[in-house]
Write a protein that holds these residues in place. Structure first.
Motif, short mmCIF file in Angstrom:
data_model
loop_
_atom_site.label_atom_id
_atom_site.label_comp_id
_atom_site.label_asym_id
_atom_site.label_seq_id
_atom_site.Cartn_x
_atom_site.Cartn_y
_atom_site.Cartn_z
N ASP A 32 -9.34 -1.18 -19.36
CA ASP A 32 -8.15 -1.99 -19.04
C ASP A 32 -8.33 -2.58 -17.65
OD1 ASP A 32 -6.90 -1.25 -21.37
OD2 ASP A 32 -6.03 0.55 -20.46
N VAL A 33 -8.02 -3.85 -17.51
CA VAL A 33 -8.18 -4.50 -16.21
C VAL A 33 -6.82 -4.89 -15.63
CG1 VAL A 33 -9.26 -6.41 -14.94
CG2 VAL A 33 -10.48 -5.34 -16.85
N ILE A 34 -6.62 -4.54 -14.36
CA ILE A 34 -5.40 -4.90 -13.64
C ILE A 34 -5.81 -5.89 -12.55
CG2 ILE A 34 -3.50 -4.02 -12.19
CD1 ILE A 34 -4.90 -1.29 -13.81
N VAL A 35 -5.17 -7.03 -12.52
CA VAL A 35 -5.56 -8.07 -11.56
C VAL A 35 -4.41 -8.38 -10.61
CG1 VAL A 35 -6.38 -10.47 -11.36
CG2 VAL A 35 -7.11 -9.08 -13.29
N GLU A 36 -4.73 -8.43 -9.33
CA GLU A 36 -3.70 -8.79 -8.35
C GLU A 36 -3.34 -10.26 -8.53
OE1 GLU A 36 -4.72 -7.66 -4.34
OE2 GLU A 36 -3.23 -9.03 -3.50
N ARG A 37 -2.08 -10.57 -8.39
CA ARG A 37 -1.64 -11.97 -8.54
C ARG A 37 -2.42 -12.89 -7.61
NH1 ARG A 37 2.94 -12.65 -11.57
NH2 ARG A 37 3.94 -10.63 -11.95
N GLY A 38 -2.90 -13.99 -8.13
CA GLY A 38 -3.60 -14.98 -7.30
C GLY A 38 -5.05 -14.62 -7.00
N ALA A 39 -5.53 -13.49 -7.56
CA ALA A 39 -6.89 -13.05 -7.21
C ALA A 39 -7.95 -14.09 -7.56
CB ALA A 39 -7.21 -11.72 -7.90
N GLY A 60 -4.08 -4.48 -6.72
CA GLY A 60 -5.52 -4.72 -6.81
C GLY A 60 -6.40 -3.60 -6.28
N LEU A 61 -5.85 -2.75 -5.40
CA LEU A 61 -6.74 -1.79 -4.71
C LEU A 61 -6.48 -0.34 -5.09
CD1 LEU A 61 -6.70 -3.50 -1.21
CD2 LEU A 61 -8.76 -3.04 -2.53
N THR A 62 -5.55 -0.11 -5.97
CA THR A 62 -5.15 1.28 -6.20
C THR A 62 -5.70 1.88 -7.50
OG1 THR A 62 -3.12 0.41 -7.13
CG2 THR A 62 -3.03 1.12 -4.84
N SER A 73 -12.20 -4.18 4.18
CA SER A 73 -11.78 -4.03 5.58
C SER A 73 -11.20 -2.61 5.73
CB SER A 73 -10.70 -5.06 5.89
OG SER A 73 -9.56 -4.79 5.09
N PRO A 74 -11.02 -2.14 6.97
CA PRO A 74 -10.40 -0.82 7.15
C PRO A 74 -9.04 -0.73 6.45
CG PRO A 74 -11.30 -1.62 9.24
CD PRO A 74 -11.45 -2.73 8.26
N GLU A 75 -8.27 -1.82 6.49
CA GLU A 75 -6.95 -1.82 5.85
C GLU A 75 -7.10 -1.66 4.33
OE1 GLU A 75 -7.96 -4.40 7.98
OE2 GLU A 75 -7.02 -3.33 9.66
N GLU A 76 -8.11 -2.33 3.78
CA GLU A 76 -8.32 -2.22 2.32
C GLU A 76 -8.77 -0.80 1.97
OE1 GLU A 76 -9.54 -6.69 0.83
OE2 GLU A 76 -11.00 -5.61 2.05
N ILE A 77 -9.65 -0.23 2.79
CA ILE A 77 -10.15 1.12 2.51
C ILE A 77 -8.97 2.11 2.52
CG2 ILE A 77 -11.59 3.03 3.39
CD1 ILE A 77 -13.58 0.86 4.34
N ALA A 78 -8.05 1.90 3.45
CA ALA A 78 -6.90 2.80 3.56
C ALA A 78 -6.04 2.79 2.29
CB ALA A 78 -6.05 2.42 4.77
N GLN A 79 -6.13 1.71 1.53
CA GLN A 79 -5.33 1.63 0.30
C GLN A 79 -6.04 2.21 -0.92
OE1 GLN A 79 -3.28 -2.19 -0.48
NE2 GLN A 79 -4.01 -2.79 1.53
N LEU A 80 -7.35 2.43 -0.81
CA LEU A 80 -8.10 2.97 -1.97
C LEU A 80 -7.69 4.42 -2.20
CD1 LEU A 80 -11.67 1.56 -1.10
CD2 LEU A 80 -10.12 0.71 -2.88
N ALA A 81 -7.56 4.79 -3.47
CA ALA A 81 -7.16 6.17 -3.76
C ALA A 81 -8.34 7.11 -3.54
CB ALA A 81 -6.69 6.25 -5.21
#
Ligand code: NAD
Length: 415
Positions: A32-39, A60-62, A73-81
């Motif tokens: 199953d694919v989940i896509v962030e809006r506007g990706a 998109g990142l969870t 980026s560090p901010e994106e890494i912080a959102q990864l589970a």
């Protein structure tokens, strides 16, 4: 298995990791694919097209697995589970901080640059797919910048002669640049230190430049170019300066795994060129093949334009994303068993591409790089990894571990 696709945040990054066609294909494997809006917006893919292909719009990142293009980026890494899987260009030899942060976050990461260049993994070879795009775009930049015509034109007002192009380095990007400049009608010659490419260059209708360097062959056991000695380099630069003085455009794509791009076009060589000539330096991201290259800029010296483009694959985001999505999809298909995420570390591709796992940096080259202070330029320390290269994208630092099957696994030249 759930795969999520974020909108890329890196400046200038216009690609997206999966396109609707890939979503449809993955559905067949129970993904199953989940896509962030506007990706996919910048790559010409609408949210509606993703939904039609079976994707859901959401975070998109969870996800359990996150598919990206540029390093996070560090901010994106912080959102990864914690415990999630990340796939993308990770710049494992250049971005020590990113790799350490991924390990600390407990993310299992796979770098597209580190996928072994073996026959079985050709469909996953994102370095090649993006270098193909970069080579094509470099040829168009040369044609656009040159104040002359590429093809011979026979008109009522008279005939103009075709442009002369020299391509330096005939790897994936160089061969595509040759094929494209030939299609545009230029008279093309090309040089590479690996004599094995002579046939490929000629099959594309270009002339192989023979330099009397007293060099047998500079191909290493893995099929890549070896670094030349200082003496060999001096001789090469001297001989090339003469050839460069006779052409209208140079497209340089030379790279050596684990090292700064070799310097091939000296200031003297640029001085030998006629005003109005052009150098497009695809190696700008890794130090440049031309002594005058400024990354991301166009320098004019004695009327010669030296262009140092960055992130070229991103300038053609539609097809670059389609090709990249196929690479990512092929890798994902190795990770899914009956709809579930199963990482088989006995598999050479999975093991070779893995950078961090269980809170540790598991890739040897990345481990070394994460200990050494961040380098401005890639050095000779790469281990089992090819280095930064002209492409792909803003993530730049390519990597490709030693190829297990050099000879027969080679790709046919494009075109
Ligand atoms: P690359 O980006 O590492 O280098 C680009 C080119 O620069 C190479 O052809 C190299 O020989 C050349 N070069 C290096 N030093 C030079 C110098 N001093 N002067 C002139 N040229 C110089 O290479 P790449 O595009 O990643 O491909 C390298 C090789 O790997 C090629 O043989 C390619 O066909 C092969 N390859 C194999 C696979 C596979 O088997 N799956 C996939 C991709 C590429």
């Amino acid at each position: 298995m759930k795969v999520s696709v974020p909108k890329e945040q890196a400046p200038g990054e216009r690609r997206v990791a999966l396109v609707p066609e890939a979503v449809q294909r993955l559905a067949g494997s129970g993904v199953d694919v989940i896509v962030e809006r506007g990706a996919g917006e910048e790559a010409g893919q609408t949210d509606a097209a993703y939904e039609e292909a079976g994707a859901t719009l959401g975070e998109g990142l969870t996800g359990e697995v996150v598919a990206k293009v540029a390093p996070p980026s560090p901010e994106e890494i912080a959102q990864l589970a914690q415990g999630s899987v990340l796939i993308g260009f990770l710049n494992p030899l250049g971005a020590g901080d990113t790799v350490r942060a991924l390990a600390d976050r407990g993310v299992t990461s796979f770098a597209m640059e580190a996928i072994p260049r073996i026959t079985r993994a050709q469909s996953m070879d994102a370095l090649s797919s993006q270098a193909t795009v970069a080579g094509y775009r470099a040829a168009l930049i040369a044609a656009q910048e040159l104040p002359r015509s590429f093809p011979m034109l026979t008109t009522a007002a008279g005939t103009v002669r075709p442009a002369k192009v020299l391509v330096l380095g005939a790897g994936v990007a160089g061969l595509q640049a040759i094929a494209t400049t030939r299609r545009l009608g230029a008279v093309v010659q090309a040089f590479d230190v690996r004599s094995a490419v002579k046939e490929q260059i000629e099959s594309l209708g270009a002339r192989f430049v023979e330099l009397d360097m007293g060099l047998e062959d500079a191909e290493d056991a893995g099929g890549y170019a070896r670094a030349l000695t200082e003496e060999e380099q001096d001789r090469q630069r001297e001989l090339l300066a003469e050839v460069i003085g006779q052409v209208d455009a140079v497209i340089s794509t030379a790279a050596v795994p684990g090292r700064r791009a070799p310097l091939l076009v000296t200031e003297q060589a640029v001085e030998n060129m006629k005003p109005g000539s052009v150098v497009v330096d695809l190696a700008a991201e890794t130090g440049g093949n031309c002594a005058l290259t400024e990354p991301g800029q166009t320098v004019v010296r004695n009327g010669v334009r030296i262009v140092g483009p960055l992130g070229l694959a991103s300038t053609m985001p539609d097809h670059a994303s389609s090709l990249y999505a196929r690479n990512v999809t092929a890798l994902l298909e190795l990770m899914v068993k009956e709809g579930n995420l199963v990482l088989d570390f006995e598999d050479d591709v999975i093991a070779g591409a893995c950078i961090t796992h269980d809170g540790e940096i598991v890739h040897e080259g990345a481990k070394k790089n994460s200990i050494a202070p961040a380098r401005a330029e890639p050095g000779p320390s790469a281990e089992g990894i090819a280095p930064a290269r002209a492409e792909p994208g803003p993530s730049a630092e390519g990597i490709a571990p030693a190829r297990a099957e050099p000879g027969p696994s080679r790709k046919a030249p494009p075109g």
